[in-house]
Write an enzyme that holds these catalytic residues in place. Structure first.
Site, PDB file in Angstrom:
ATOM      1  N   GLU A 189       6.051   0.300  -3.004  1.00 34.98           N
ATOM      2  CA  GLU A 189       6.885  -0.219  -1.908  1.00 34.98           C
ATOM      3  C   GLU A 189       6.328   0.171  -0.546  1.00 34.98           C
ATOM      4  O   GLU A 189       6.370  -0.615   0.404  1.00 34.98           O
ATOM      5  CB  GLU A 189       8.336   0.254  -2.063  1.00 34.98           C
ATOM      6  CG  GLU A 189       9.014  -0.156  -3.364  1.00 34.98           C
ATOM      7  CD  GLU A 189       8.935  -1.639  -3.681  1.00 34.98           C
ATOM      8  OE1 GLU A 189       8.812  -2.463  -2.755  1.00 34.98           O
ATOM      9  OE2 GLU A 189       8.968  -1.979  -4.885  1.00 34.98           O
ATOM     10  N   GLY A 197      12.573  -1.704  -7.014  1.00 39.60           N
ATOM     11  CA  GLY A 197      12.231  -1.423  -5.632  1.00 39.60           C
ATOM     12  C   GLY A 197      12.067  -2.708  -4.853  1.00 39.60           C
ATOM     13  O   GLY A 197      11.792  -3.761  -5.432  1.00 39.60           O
TER      14      GLY A 197
HETATM   15 NI    NI Z   1       6.405  -5.396  -4.804  1.00 41.12          NI
END
Ligand code: NI
Length: 153
Positions: free
Chosen positions: A132, A46
């Protein structure tokens, strides 16, 4: 597509709040493609736009099931059941820490064209969504350690 530099811990930009995206233009599309390439190149699952120095609410994730792009993502539901597992971040290379995250989350987000989708994730995918999306508000996983310990890999 182009590789972008990943901002490392200590850079104050990582603590800033990212702005809502309202322009679904070519520039956004290029940003997303560059972020995907940068994430794959770094072997990450991510990446948030702030990690390439762009304060826009944009996230890319791929836990091995194909790329997911999230523009203006919001967690709209989270399980009470939690997972306590090690977590790392491309902005803090070479270290991990144990966090507690929901086992399952549901996320509402737009794609690069502005179309809204609902994404559901469990286990690693749920953790990636939470990690994220936290980046977009300047939050790092080390802010949420269950035991205050960071370990070298
Ligand atoms: Ni991170």
């Amino acid at each position: 597509m182009a590789l972008r530099n990943i901002v490392k811990y200590g850079d104050p930009v990582l603590r800033k709040k990212s702005r809502v995206v309202d322009n679904f233009d070519k520039k956004l599309s290029t940003l997303i493609d560059d972020m995907l390439q940068t994430m794959y190149n770094a072997d990450g699952v991510g990446l948030a736009a702030v990690q390439v120095g762009v304060l826009k609410r944009v996230v890319v994730i791929d836990i091995g099931e194909g790329p997911i792009e999230l523009v203006n993502p919001e967690i709209i539901d989270a399980s009470e059941e939690m997972q306590v597992t090690p977590e790392g971040c491309l902005s803090l290379p070479g270290q991990t820490g144990t966090t507690s995250r929901p086992m399952t989350v549901k996320v509402k987000a737009q794609d690069r064209n502005g179309k809204w989708y609902i994404h559901k994730g469990t286990e690693l995918k749920a953790k990636a969504f939470c990690h994220e999306i936290d980046h977009l508000d300047g939050i790092l996983y080390i802010d949420n350690l269950v035991d205050d310990a960071v370990e070298g890999k």
